[in-house]
Write a protein that holds these residues in place. Structure first.
Motif, PDB file in Angstrom:
ATOM      1  N   PHE A  95       0.693  -1.262  -0.055  1.00  0.00           N
ATOM      2  CA  PHE A  95       0.058   0.154  -0.012  1.00  0.00           C
ATOM      3  C   PHE A  95       0.956   1.326  -0.088  1.00  0.00           C
ATOM      4  O   PHE A  95       0.227   2.307  -0.187  1.00  0.00           O
ATOM      5  N   ARG A  96       2.279   1.253   0.094  1.00  0.00           N
ATOM      6  CA  ARG A  96       3.027   2.446   0.305  1.00  0.00           C
ATOM      7  C   ARG A  96       2.937   3.141  -1.048  1.00  0.00           C
ATOM      8  O   ARG A  96       3.422   4.303  -0.791  1.00  0.00           O
ATOM      9  N   PHE A  97       2.734   2.603  -2.205  1.00  0.00           N
ATOM     10  CA  PHE A  97       2.724   3.345  -3.436  1.00  0.00           C
ATOM     11  C   PHE A  97       1.585   4.139  -3.564  1.00  0.00           C
ATOM     12  O   PHE A  97       1.721   4.942  -4.266  1.00  0.00           O
ATOM     13  N   TYR A  98       0.568   4.196  -2.564  1.00  0.00           N
ATOM     14  CA  TYR A  98      -0.626   4.825  -2.853  1.00  0.00           C
ATOM     15  C   TYR A  98      -0.670   6.006  -1.831  1.00  0.00           C
ATOM     16  O   TYR A  98      -0.357   5.751  -0.617  1.00  0.00           O
ATOM     17  N   ASP A  99      -1.261   7.226  -2.062  1.00  0.00           N
ATOM     18  CA  ASP A  99      -1.491   8.185  -1.214  1.00  0.00           C
ATOM     19  C   ASP A  99      -2.591   7.928  -0.486  1.00  0.00           C
ATOM     20  O   ASP A  99      -2.640   8.630   0.490  1.00  0.00           O
ATOM     21  N   LEU A 100      -3.739   7.317  -1.032  1.00  0.00           N
ATOM     22  CA  LEU A 100      -4.917   6.983  -0.279  1.00  0.00           C
ATOM     23  C   LEU A 100      -5.491   5.739  -0.241  1.00  0.00           C
ATOM     24  O   LEU A 100      -5.120   5.014  -1.296  1.00  0.00           O
ATOM     25  N   LEU A 101      -5.994   5.156   0.718  1.00  0.00           N
ATOM     26  CA  LEU A 101      -6.598   3.794   0.833  1.00  0.00           C
ATOM     27  C   LEU A 101      -7.916   4.020   1.305  1.00  0.00           C
ATOM     28  O   LEU A 101      -8.505   4.784   1.904  1.00  0.00           O
ATOM     29  N   ALA A 102      -8.760   3.189   0.307  1.00  0.00           N
ATOM     30  CA  ALA A 102     -10.115   3.201   0.990  1.00  0.00           C
ATOM     31  C   ALA A 102     -10.566   1.680   0.885  1.00  0.00           C
ATOM     32  O   ALA A 102      -9.972   0.709   0.359  1.00  0.00           O
ATOM     33  N   VAL A 103     -11.843   1.402   1.450  1.00  0.00           N
ATOM     34  CA  VAL A 103     -12.391  -0.150   1.578  1.00  0.00           C
ATOM     35  C   VAL A 103     -13.928   0.064   1.195  1.00  0.00           C
ATOM     36  O   VAL A 103     -14.551   0.921   1.695  1.00  0.00           O
ATOM     37  N   GLN A 104     -14.170  -0.612   0.109  1.00  0.00           N
ATOM     38  CA  GLN A 104     -15.543  -0.875  -0.131  1.00  0.00           C
ATOM     39  C   GLN A 104     -16.078  -2.350   0.347  1.00  0.00           C
ATOM     40  O   GLN A 104     -15.974  -3.135  -0.152  1.00  0.00           O
ATOM     41  N   PRO A 105     -16.626  -2.362   1.506  1.00  0.00           N
ATOM     42  CA  PRO A 105     -17.163  -3.549   2.026  1.00  0.00           C
ATOM     43  C   PRO A 105     -18.387  -4.239   1.268  1.00  0.00           C
ATOM     44  O   PRO A 105     -18.965  -3.525   0.659  1.00  0.00           O
ATOM     45  N   THR A 106     -18.174  -5.626   0.979  1.00  0.00           N
ATOM     46  CA  THR A 106     -19.407  -6.152   0.290  1.00  0.00           C
ATOM     47  C   THR A 106     -20.219  -6.852   1.031  1.00  0.00           C
ATOM     48  O   THR A 106     -21.244  -7.460   0.443  1.00  0.00           O
ATOM     49  N   SER A 107     -20.241  -6.753   2.475  1.00  0.00           N
ATOM     50  CA  SER A 107     -21.222  -7.289   3.533  1.00  0.00           C
ATOM     51  C   SER A 107     -21.530  -6.277   4.337  1.00  0.00           C
ATOM     52  O   SER A 107     -20.495  -5.336   4.855  1.00  0.00           O
ATOM     53  N   GLU A 108     -22.641  -6.188   4.997  1.00  0.00           N
ATOM     54  CA  GLU A 108     -23.227  -5.291   6.076  1.00  0.00           C
ATOM     55  C   GLU A 108     -22.252  -5.549   7.290  1.00  0.00           C
ATOM     56  O   GLU A 108     -22.041  -4.719   8.223  1.00  0.00           O
ATOM     57  N   LYS A 109     -21.972  -6.855   7.558  1.00  0.00           N
ATOM     58  CA  LYS A 109     -21.333  -7.227   8.796  1.00  0.00           C
ATOM     59  C   LYS A 109     -19.859  -6.536   8.737  1.00  0.00           C
ATOM     60  O   LYS A 109     -19.323  -5.752   9.927  1.00  0.00           O
ATOM     61  N   LEU A 110     -19.309  -6.593   7.436  1.00  0.00           N
ATOM     62  CA  LEU A 110     -17.854  -5.957   7.496  1.00  0.00           C
ATOM     63  C   LEU A 110     -17.993  -4.373   7.555  1.00  0.00           C
ATOM     64  O   LEU A 110     -16.998  -3.691   8.120  1.00  0.00           O
ATOM     65  N   PHE A 111     -18.910  -3.920   7.127  1.00  0.00           N
ATOM     66  CA  PHE A 111     -19.203  -2.363   7.165  1.00  0.00           C
ATOM     67  C   PHE A 111     -19.081  -2.143   8.564  1.00  0.00           C
ATOM     68  O   PHE A 111     -18.749  -1.008   8.956  1.00  0.00           O
ATOM     69  N   HIS A 112     -20.011  -2.866   9.747  1.00  0.00           N
ATOM     70  CA  HIS A 112     -20.058  -2.192  10.838  1.00  0.00           C
ATOM     71  C   HIS A 112     -18.560  -2.544  11.591  1.00  0.00           C
ATOM     72  O   HIS A 112     -18.323  -1.713  12.696  1.00  0.00           O
ATOM     73  N   ALA A 113     -17.897  -3.495  11.021  1.00  0.00           N
ATOM     74  CA  ALA A 113     -16.494  -3.911  11.469  1.00  0.00           C
ATOM     75  C   ALA A 113     -15.518  -2.755  11.267  1.00  0.00           C
ATOM     76  O   ALA A 113     -14.582  -2.296  12.188  1.00  0.00           O
ATOM     77  N   ILE A 114     -15.761  -1.762  10.204  1.00  0.00           N
ATOM     78  CA  ILE A 114     -14.751  -0.994   9.788  1.00  0.00           C
ATOM     79  C   ILE A 114     -15.120   0.336   9.845  1.00  0.00           C
ATOM     80  O   ILE A 114     -14.428   1.272   9.506  1.00  0.00           O
TER      81      ILE A 114
END
Length: 263
Positions: A95-114
């Motif tokens: 990830f060090r090559f990127y200025d920004l990191l983003a996450v697109q969760p594909t489940s509601e459970k993961l959404f609440h976790a992050i």
């Protein structure tokens, strides 16, 4: 004067179109854009995370921002399509090559976790492209507003088509349709985006407090003059302030990181 940003311009292998996207964004008044690369981990087929394209491969000279005298800033962003928390390792070397990191969760459970401590993103391009997607975008936005009360939300294009880009003030008006207040709508393309960038910078610093840069060495002897002796009586306690030419710069407090719609 506000500094406007679009932190989600979709990467395309069509270099001419990608260059046109950035030029259009500059003409619309955006001072900063982020080219978004999407990566979907697969446990069976472990693909290598791609490296972002160098800006020098796009432009010999970056376009100047409309109404300003400086060129546009082009950043890189990696969005991870995650179905499991193990798919996202914040400090991974890739990830060090990127200025920004983003996450697109594909489940509601993961959404609440992050969801804790992050900023949220609404991409508007689908809403102006298709009437069905417009209804979905508005419905998802309404659910998001109920959860975050309009705070820590950015609005970006999420497009790879220059004709789908809109100006900062048009996006602020779209934010009202998404359920944002007038102030939050303006912040969604300016100050909240800046907070996201500051938070992203903490990945390269010591806990987001100290940022070290290299300063050019100064000659200790100049013609006809000798370097002044060091003052051995200077304070050396931890609470003492550094000299004016210190290379340690204090960073602002950590802010929020982004994660894209439909969350």
């Amino acid at each position: 004067m506000s500094v406007f940003m679009d932190l989600n311009i979709s990467f395309t292998k069509d270099i001419k179109r990608l260059r046109n996207l950035i030029e259009t964004a500059a003409n619309l008044g955006f001072s900063t854009v982020a080219i978004n690369y999407v990566y979907e981990p697969n446990l069976k087929d472990k693909r290598v995370i791609p490296k972002p394209m160098q800006v020098s491969a796009l432009f010999n000279k970056l376009p100047v921002v409309q109404g300003k005298s400086r060129p546009i800033t082009v950043l890189s962003r990696l969005t991870i399509m995650a179905s499991d928390a193990s798919h996202f390792r914040q400090n991974a070397a890739e990830f060090r090559f990127y200025d920004l990191l983003a996450v697109q969760p594909t489940s509601e459970k993961l959404f609440h976790a992050i969801e804790r401590g992050l900023a949220f993103e609404i991409s508007y391009s689908a809403a102006i492209r298709d009437s069905t997607m417009r209804r979905y975008t508005l419905a998802n936005s309404a659910c998001l507003m109920e959860r975050c009360k309009g705070k820590n939300v950015i609005v970006s294009s999420g497009t790879d088509q220059p004709l789908e880009l809109r100006g900062p003030y048009d996006i602020s008006n779209l934010g009202l349709l998404f359920g944002l207040s007038e102030g939050d709508s303006k912040a969604a393309v300016s100050s909240t985006c800046r907070s996201v960038l500051l938070h992203a910078e903490t990945r390269r610093t010591a806990c987001g407090i100290i940022y070290t840069i290299q300063t050019p060495p100064e000659s200790s002897h100049q013609q006809g003059h000798e370097a002044p002796p060091l003052d051995d009586n200077r304070p050396t306690s931890e609470g003492a302030e550094p000299p004016p030419d210190s290379e340690d710069l204090a960073m602002p407090p950590a802010a929020k990181r982004t994660k894209p719609a439909p969350i």
